[in-house]
Design a protein around this motif. Structure first.
Motif, PDB file in Angstrom:
ATOM      1  N   THR A   3       0.846  -1.194   0.000  1.00 46.14           N
ATOM      2  CA  THR A   3       0.000   0.000   0.000  1.00 46.14           C
ATOM      3  C   THR A   3       0.876   1.237   0.000  1.00 46.14           C
ATOM      4  O   THR A   3       2.081   1.156   0.228  1.00 46.14           O
ATOM      5  N   SER A  16      -4.203   0.790  -2.323  1.00 40.75           N
ATOM      6  CA  SER A  16      -3.642  -0.527  -2.629  1.00 40.75           C
ATOM      7  C   SER A  16      -2.715  -0.460  -3.836  1.00 40.75           C
ATOM      8  O   SER A  16      -3.046   0.137  -4.863  1.00 40.75           O
ATOM      9  N   GLU A  24      -8.414  -3.109 -12.335  1.00 42.14           N
ATOM     10  CA  GLU A  24      -9.683  -2.374 -12.279  1.00 42.14           C
ATOM     11  C   GLU A  24      -9.541  -0.976 -12.888  1.00 42.14           C
ATOM     12  O   GLU A  24     -10.448  -0.491 -13.568  1.00 42.14           O
ATOM     13  N   HIS A  69     -10.597   6.193  -5.903  1.00 42.40           N
ATOM     14  CA  HIS A  69     -11.605   5.293  -5.330  1.00 42.40           C
ATOM     15  C   HIS A  69     -11.179   3.834  -5.462  1.00 42.40           C
ATOM     16  O   HIS A  69     -11.288   3.058  -4.506  1.00 42.40           O
ATOM     17  N   LYS A  73     -10.721   1.456  -2.292  1.00 39.43           N
ATOM     18  CA  LYS A  73     -11.667   0.363  -2.035  1.00 39.43           C
ATOM     19  C   LYS A  73     -10.973  -0.993  -1.990  1.00 39.43           C
ATOM     20  O   LYS A  73     -11.495  -1.928  -1.410  1.00 39.43           O
ATOM     21  N   ARG A  74      -9.784  -1.101  -2.558  1.00 40.72           N
ATOM     22  CA  ARG A  74      -9.014  -2.338  -2.444  1.00 40.72           C
ATOM     23  C   ARG A  74      -8.446  -2.502  -1.034  1.00 40.72           C
ATOM     24  O   ARG A  74      -8.044  -3.583  -0.657  1.00 40.72           O
ATOM     25  N   ASP A  76     -10.217  -0.608   1.770  1.00 40.07           N
ATOM     26  CA  ASP A  76     -11.436  -0.479   2.573  1.00 40.07           C
ATOM     27  C   ASP A  76     -12.631  -0.726   1.659  1.00 40.07           C
ATOM     28  O   ASP A  76     -13.107   0.184   0.995  1.00 40.07           O
ATOM     29  N   LYS A  77     -13.084  -1.951   1.612  1.00 42.57           N
ATOM     30  CA  LYS A  77     -14.131  -2.347   0.668  1.00 42.57           C
ATOM     31  C   LYS A  77     -15.433  -1.554   0.822  1.00 42.57           C
ATOM     32  O   LYS A  77     -16.248  -1.516  -0.075  1.00 42.57           O
ATOM     33  N   ALA A  78     -15.629  -0.908   1.961  1.00 45.71           N
ATOM     34  CA  ALA A  78     -16.891  -0.203   2.224  1.00 45.71           C
ATOM     35  C   ALA A  78     -16.910   1.234   1.713  1.00 45.71           C
ATOM     36  O   ALA A  78     -17.949   1.874   1.751  1.00 45.71           O
ATOM     37  N   GLU A  80     -17.426   4.348  -0.448  1.00 46.02           N
ATOM     38  CA  GLU A  80     -18.303   4.665  -1.579  1.00 46.02           C
ATOM     39  C   GLU A  80     -17.645   5.716  -2.471  1.00 46.02           C
ATOM     40  O   GLU A  80     -16.920   6.586  -1.986  1.00 46.02           O
TER      41      GLU A  80
END
Length: 126
Positions: A3, A16, A24, A69, A73-74, A76-78, A80
């Motif tokens: 990270t 990440s 992605e 983002h 999100k990689r 902290d998957k939550a 938005e």
């Protein structure tokens, strides 16, 4: 998973450095290698005084938010996208573009001043 941290609006944000993040970004924005290559080519042309080059990729509001983002999100998957969009504006869009660029350089593993070794032998470091 590797990270890195960036700072947006005074907050340290962890991103990440993984194949999943790079893949992605390639699917949602553009291939990270294409982004890097186009920015390097545009920079070289400007350095030589050549104007009028139209790169295949240009950072815009959506791409900056999406890149940050995806990296977040990689970890902290939550998280938005709307939260990231607010962070981008809290930190300033231009500062966020710089952070997204630094993230891509780190994700690709070679800074702009590094020369990557080739199969033909060691390339000199700049």
């Amino acid at each position: 998973m590797r990270t890195m941290e960036i700072n947006l609006g005074g907050k340290d944000i962890e991103l990440s450095l993984s194949f999943g993040a790079a893949n992605e970004i390639a699917k949602r924005v553009a291939d990270p290698l294409l982004i890097w290559r186009e920015s390097q080519q545009e920079h070289q042309f400007l350095k030589m005084g050549i104007t009028g080059y139209d790169p295949k990729f240009k950072f815009d509001l959506q791409s900056v938010c999406a890149i940050i983002h995806i990296g977040m999100k990689r970890v902290d998957k939550a998280i938005e996208l709307s939260s990231v969009q607010e962070m981008v504006f809290d930190g300033g869009l231009l500062n966020s573009q710089t952070a997204a660029t630094e993230y891509l350089v780190e994700l690709l593993g070679a800074g702009p001043e590094e020369v990557v070794e080739t199969e033909k032998g060691d390339a000199p470091k700049k």
